[in-house]
Write an enzyme that holds these catalytic residues in place. Structure first.
Site, PDB file in Angstrom:
ATOM      1  N   ARG A 229      30.509 -69.349  12.674  1.00  0.00           N
ATOM      2  CA  ARG A 229      29.080 -69.596  12.841  1.00  0.00           C
ATOM      3  C   ARG A 229      28.452 -69.778  11.464  1.00  0.00           C
ATOM      4  O   ARG A 229      28.763 -69.047  10.516  1.00  0.00           O
ATOM      5  CB  ARG A 229      28.388 -68.428  13.567  1.00  0.00           C
ATOM      6  CG  ARG A 229      28.766 -68.282  15.036  1.00  0.00           C
ATOM      7  CD  ARG A 229      28.276 -69.451  15.869  1.00  0.00           C
ATOM      8  NE  ARG A 229      28.517 -69.269  17.300  1.00  0.00           N
ATOM      9  CZ  ARG A 229      29.633 -69.583  17.926  1.00  0.00           C
ATOM     10  NH1 ARG A 229      30.651 -70.082  17.226  1.00  0.00           N
ATOM     11  NH2 ARG A 229      29.753 -69.410  19.233  1.00  0.00           N
TER      12      ARG A 229
ATOM     13  N   GLU B 109      22.001 -77.097  15.051  1.00  0.00           N
ATOM     14  CA  GLU B 109      22.922 -77.868  15.891  1.00  0.00           C
ATOM     15  C   GLU B 109      22.202 -78.347  17.146  1.00  0.00           C
ATOM     16  O   GLU B 109      21.407 -77.579  17.717  1.00  0.00           O
ATOM     17  CB  GLU B 109      24.139 -77.020  16.277  1.00  0.00           C
ATOM     18  CG  GLU B 109      25.020 -76.658  15.095  1.00  0.00           C
ATOM     19  CD  GLU B 109      26.318 -75.959  15.514  1.00  0.00           C
ATOM     20  OE1 GLU B 109      26.572 -75.890  16.741  1.00  0.00           O
ATOM     21  OE2 GLU B 109      27.052 -75.501  14.644  1.00  0.00           O
TER      22      GLU B 109
ATOM     23  N   HIS C 276      31.175 -79.162  15.289  1.00  0.00           N
ATOM     24  CA  HIS C 276      31.404 -77.995  16.154  1.00  0.00           C
ATOM     25  C   HIS C 276      32.364 -78.342  17.291  1.00  0.00           C
ATOM     26  O   HIS C 276      32.033 -78.224  18.478  1.00  0.00           O
ATOM     27  CB  HIS C 276      30.101 -77.452  16.713  1.00  0.00           C
ATOM     28  CG  HIS C 276      30.195 -75.991  17.076  1.00  0.00           C
ATOM     29  ND1 HIS C 276      29.114 -75.160  17.128  1.00  0.00           N
ATOM     30  CD2 HIS C 276      31.270 -75.208  17.397  1.00  0.00           C
ATOM     31  CE1 HIS C 276      29.478 -73.942  17.471  1.00  0.00           C
ATOM     32  NE2 HIS C 276      30.802 -73.946  17.642  1.00  0.00           N
TER      33      HIS C 276
END
Length: 327
Positions: free
Chosen positions: A236, A265, A285
């Site tokens: 993260r 994001e 991601h």
């Protein structure tokens, strides 16, 4: 039951074997991303069960208060994007399987792919060749270097194994119980956090983002890394102090970064500093995005749906709701 699934951007879930577990339910799959509360309230107005794909959509109080038919949210892993206390107050069950001791091999594999891509300058080399040029520079070998694992949990342990397979020495820093597991695996614990950043050629972050770990990697930590060192983050973005990574890379310590996670994001700004630096490898991601990983994860998610439909909810993270759950 009426089941809504958000954010299946490539309409993948219907093509996986696990989707058959939803047979008998009325399922609606949304293949775009919407965060606007009004739009979400409209599309989820009839939903009784909401299935989420990780943290792609935030499920906050203003939305929850407009979904009187919603009885249950089913997902996998952590849930900082859900206002769980509001769910409890409204009688909405939140089920989230924490995947026990099973590592995400997909995330571990991507971590190692990013390590190799960064140290061998693969994006630059590919771009040079496609631009009509030949070699773009000289990379580094991993054998004989030191890999630092910050967070020796399920994924960190697998990545440590990859490092050893490539002939690297491995140091670990984590909580005491995890360091005991590292010792049992033959991995050397660092003397302290400082040693991890000072001595390692590659530092890979494998921590959950919780209040205690937010900004746990500071600007001072990054400044201790060598100019030829690499930091990798597939966990993260919030683990690193906000803005510190860009500043550190501009200062030359560490010399490289490879990241799969970002402070915002989805990251859609091509001018974001991380996307414009030649010494940074970025992916959007995708650590958990493989068909095999999704089939495994959603099999668990659908099991939670069916358990609820049968009147025996499992993996309930807000157990206080059970006394007054919606029917």
């Amino acid at each position: 039951m009426k089941v809504a699934i958000l954010d299946d951007w490539f309409d993948t879930l219907r093509t996986l074997p696990s989707f058959g577990k939803l047979d008998g339910h009325e399922v609606t799959v949304f293949t775009d991303h919407v965060q606007d509360t009004d739009a979400l309230a409209e599309r989820l107005a009839s939903a009784e069960i909401l299935v989420l794909i990780r943290e792609r959509t935030e499920i906050r109080t203003p939305l929850l208060e407009r979904l009187p038919r919603l009885r249950m949210i089913s997902q996998r892993s952590v849930y900082p994007h859900i206002d769980v206390d509001t769910c409890t107050a409204l009688g909405i069950i939140v089920s989230s399987d924490q995947h026990g001791g099973t590592p995400s091999y997909a995330a571990a594999e991507l971590t190692w792919a990013l390590v190799l891509a960064a140290v061998r300058q693969l994006p630059l080399q590919v771009h040079a060749l496609r631009s009509g040029r030949w070699q773009a520079g000289v990379g580094h070998t991993l054998r004989g270097k030191t890999l630092g694992i910050y967070g020796y949990g399920r994924i960190g342990r697998v990545v440590a194994g990859y490092g050893r397979a490539f002939g690297m020495d491995v140091l670990a820093w984590s909580n005491p119980d995890s360091l005991d597991r590292a010792r049992a695996d033959g991995v050397i614990p660092a003397r302290d956090r400082r040693e991890l950043f000072v001595e390692c050629d590659v530092v890979s972050l494998h921590l959950r983002l919780v209040p205690a770990t937010r900004s746990i990697v500071t600007a001072a930590d990054l400044a201790r890394m060598r100019p030829d060192a690499l930091i990798v983050n597939t966990s993260r973005a919030g683990l690193i102090e906000r803005g510190a990574l860009v500043d550190a890379l501009r200062a030359g310590r560490p010399g490289m970064a490879a990241v799969d996670v970002f402070e915002t994001e989805p990251l859609l700004d091509p001018h974001d500093p991380l996307l414009t630096m030649d010494n940074v490898v970025c992916t959007p991601h995708i650590g958990y995005l493989t068909r095999e990983e999704w089939d495994l994860q959603f099999s668990d998610i659908y099991d939670q749906v069916n358990a609820y439909a049968a009147g025996t909810p499992i993996n309930v993270v807000n157990a206080d709701v059970l006394a007054h759950a919606r029917r």
